[in-house]
Design a protein around this motif. Structure first.
Motif, PDB file in Angstrom:
ATOM      1  N   GLY A 409       0.813  -1.211   0.000  1.00 45.52           N
ATOM      2  CA  GLY A 409       0.000   0.000   0.000  1.00 45.52           C
ATOM      3  C   GLY A 409       0.840   1.250   0.000  1.00 45.52           C
ATOM      4  O   GLY A 409       0.476   2.262  -0.629  1.00 45.52           O
ATOM      5  N   LEU A 410       1.996   1.194   0.697  1.00 46.78           N
ATOM      6  CA  LEU A 410       2.901   2.344   0.719  1.00 46.78           C
ATOM      7  C   LEU A 410       3.468   2.607  -0.669  1.00 46.78           C
ATOM      8  O   LEU A 410       3.517   3.751  -1.132  1.00 46.78           O
ATOM      9  N   TRP A 411       3.898   1.555  -1.359  1.00 43.07           N
ATOM     10  CA  TRP A 411       4.416   1.719  -2.712  1.00 43.07           C
ATOM     11  C   TRP A 411       3.329   2.218  -3.655  1.00 43.07           C
ATOM     12  O   TRP A 411       3.579   3.067  -4.529  1.00 43.07           O
ATOM     13  N   LEU A 412       2.105   1.692  -3.489  1.00 43.02           N
ATOM     14  CA  LEU A 412       1.008   2.155  -4.334  1.00 43.02           C
ATOM     15  C   LEU A 412       0.736   3.639  -4.107  1.00 43.02           C
ATOM     16  O   LEU A 412       0.543   4.401  -5.060  1.00 43.02           O
ATOM     17  N   ALA A 413       0.746   4.066  -2.850  1.00 40.92           N
ATOM     18  CA  ALA A 413       0.542   5.482  -2.540  1.00 40.92           C
ATOM     19  C   ALA A 413       1.660   6.330  -3.153  1.00 40.92           C
ATOM     20  O   ALA A 413       1.413   7.444  -3.656  1.00 40.92           O
ATOM     21  N   PHE A 414       2.870   5.824  -3.112  1.00 42.59           N
ATOM     22  CA  PHE A 414       4.018   6.531  -3.681  1.00 42.59           C
ATOM     23  C   PHE A 414       3.815   6.742  -5.178  1.00 42.59           C
ATOM     24  O   PHE A 414       3.997   7.845  -5.700  1.00 42.59           O
ATOM     25  N   LEU A 415       3.396   5.693  -5.882  1.00 43.46           N
ATOM     26  CA  LEU A 415       3.161   5.819  -7.312  1.00 43.46           C
ATOM     27  C   LEU A 415       1.926   6.663  -7.619  1.00 43.46           C
ATOM     28  O   LEU A 415       1.881   7.351  -8.648  1.00 43.46           O
ATOM     29  N   VAL A 416       0.952   6.632  -6.733  1.00 43.34           N
ATOM     30  CA  VAL A 416      -0.218   7.501  -6.895  1.00 43.34           C
ATOM     31  C   VAL A 416       0.213   8.965  -6.872  1.00 43.34           C
ATOM     32  O   VAL A 416      -0.310   9.791  -7.620  1.00 43.34           O
ATOM     33  N   SER A 417       1.190   9.298  -6.034  1.00 42.64           N
ATOM     34  CA  SER A 417       1.669  10.690  -5.991  1.00 42.64           C
ATOM     35  C   SER A 417       2.321  11.079  -7.314  1.00 42.64           C
ATOM     36  O   SER A 417       2.195  12.222  -7.771  1.00 42.64           O
ATOM     37  N   PHE A 418       3.035  10.129  -7.954  1.00 39.79           N
ATOM     38  CA  PHE A 418       3.613  10.398  -9.275  1.00 39.79           C
ATOM     39  C   PHE A 418       2.512  10.656 -10.291  1.00 39.79           C
ATOM     40  O   PHE A 418       2.579  11.604 -11.081  1.00 39.79           O
TER      41      PHE A 418
END
Length: 437
Positions: A409-418
């Protein structure tokens, strides 16, 4: 002086590829610094050089806005064939570099004290690191000046000069590392002295490469350089970029701290995978820089057709590089992880999260390229505002995705910010293009 030229694939690649090669040389220096002090047979010098370099890099990073702001403003001036203003822009950048660098030198005691309070080390490592930083800090004005010089060369589409500066600095640094540490036995201090000489030499070479800016008296025309309206615009552009960069850095720091909650193995795996993101940045930067220079020049010329073509062609190559990187990570990702760590648990965890790194160049391509386009157009207020929106989206995504999905979920949130950066800047692009007259 700028010419009205068509935007061709060859032109874009001519600007981008030297930057990609230049970026690729950066990790070599860090590896040599570590390897040379590693020959001393003690862990403390390695830790001291590592911590000292991180602290100074973090301080100098604050002045990274100078590179981007100089590129956009100088590209527009060169597009108008206003060499006088382009020269004055470089003078303003160098003046900020001198003031900022001297401020870092003057404030080194409290800055270093704060750094070691935030990241404590053993007494021996801290003592060696202070000795290292106490020498290296004196090249601060030169290194910060390199940011302005690099920005000006990119604006002039002379990225081979940027590559030359990087190669000369790194080659000289490596050669002096070997002489001072292994040949003369100067230890950690030798590494620092080598870096100071290399950075000052790099700035001197940059000044020589930008000598065209000093061919006109405008570079020393105090009334022009210190013109209140132009200074205010220079400050606005760079202030917006700094605010945007601080918010972006906040996302990265938050990502690391949040990942630390999942244990040492996951934290180490995330750190390994962030190196994939660094590789992506090295490749994408070249095409983003090409966009900065070309759209900035087109805006200065008032050529909406060239502006659009510059944005499209540079972005096309950015997308191609993103796709190539994604495929490379699919094929070579496991081998790269194994090269970076020998810990079985970390290797296994990094492989579990590797698909996020395969997606990162594809998801982040729009954000990288639109950053370059908006920097070239000096629409930095939009960059700042869209970065703020993306930060809010990231925070919401972390709160929503991390509890049920953990580190995935953390990685997904990180890519969502991109993705949010790309979408929000993309929504502003049509208005930006319409403003080109």
């Amino acid at each position: 002086m700028a010419e009205i030229r068509d935007v061709t694939h060859r032109r874009v690649l001519g600007v981008a590829l030297p930057i990609v090669v230049s970026n690729a040389t950066v990790p070599i220096l860090g590896a040599v610094d570590t390897g040379v002090v590693g020959q001393l047979g003690l862990p403390e010098p390695i830790g001291a050089v590592g911590i000292g370099a991180i602290v100074l890099t973090s301080i100098y990073w604050i002045f990274g806005f100078l590179r981007m702001g100089t590129t956009g403003l100088a590209a527009q001036a060169l597009g108008k064939e206003d060499l006088d203003e382009a020269s004055a822009i470089l003078s303003r950048g160098l003046a900020i570099a001198a003031i900022g660098g001297l401020a870092v030198v003057a404030l080194q005691v409290p800055l270093f004290w704060a750094a070691f309070r935030l990241s404590p080390a053993s007494a021996e490592v801290e003592a060696l690191a202070r000795s290292y930083m106490g020498i290296r800090v004196f090249s601060a004005p030169a290194l910060i000046a390199v940011y302005a010089l690099t920005g000006w060369l990119i604006a002039a589409e002379r990225t081979r000069g940027v590559l030359a500066m990087q190669v000369v600095m790194n080659a000289l640094n490596i050669a002096l590392d070997l002489l001072f540490v292994l040949g003369l036995g100067w230890g950690v201090e030798g590494v620092a002295i080598a870096t100071v000489i290399a950075e000052v030499s790099g700035a001197a070479l940059g000044l020589w490469l930008c000598r065209g800016a000093f061919a006109t008296p405008a570079w020393r025309d105090r009334a022009r350089v210190l013109d209140p309206a132009r200074l205010a615009n220079f400050a606005r552009v760079n202030g917006d970029i700094l605010a945007r960069s601080l918010m972006l850095q906040g996302i990265f720091v938050s990502f690391l701290f949040t990942g630390a909650r999942f244990g040492d193995v996951v934290l180490a795996a995330n750190q390994v995978l962030l190196q994939f993101l660094q590789i992506t940045a090295f490749a994408m930067d070249g095409f983003a820089f090409a966009a900065e220079a070309i759209v900035g020049g087109a805006l200065g010329q008032g050529r909406r057709d060239l502006f659009r073509r510059g944005a499209v062609v540079a972005s096309l190559w950015g997308a191609v590089s993103g796709l190539v990187l994604a495929l490379a990570f699919v094929v070579l990702g496991g081998a790269i992880i194994d090269l970076m760590t020998t810990a079985p648990g970390v290797r296994e965890a990094a492989r579990a999260y590797l698909p996020w790194m395969v997606a990162a160049p594809l998801v982040g391509c729009a954000a990288w390229m639109l950053d370059g386009i908006f920097i070239g157009a000096t629409r930095t207020g939009d960059m700042r505002n869209m970065m703020a929106l993306s930060l809010v989206v990231y925070v919401v995504a972390v709160l929503a995705l991390v509890p049920p999905l953990g580190n995935h979920g953390l990685w997904l949130a990180f890519l969502v910010s991109f993705a949010a950066r790309g979408v929000t800047l993309g929504a502003r692009y049509a208005a930006l293009e319409r403003s080109v007259a």
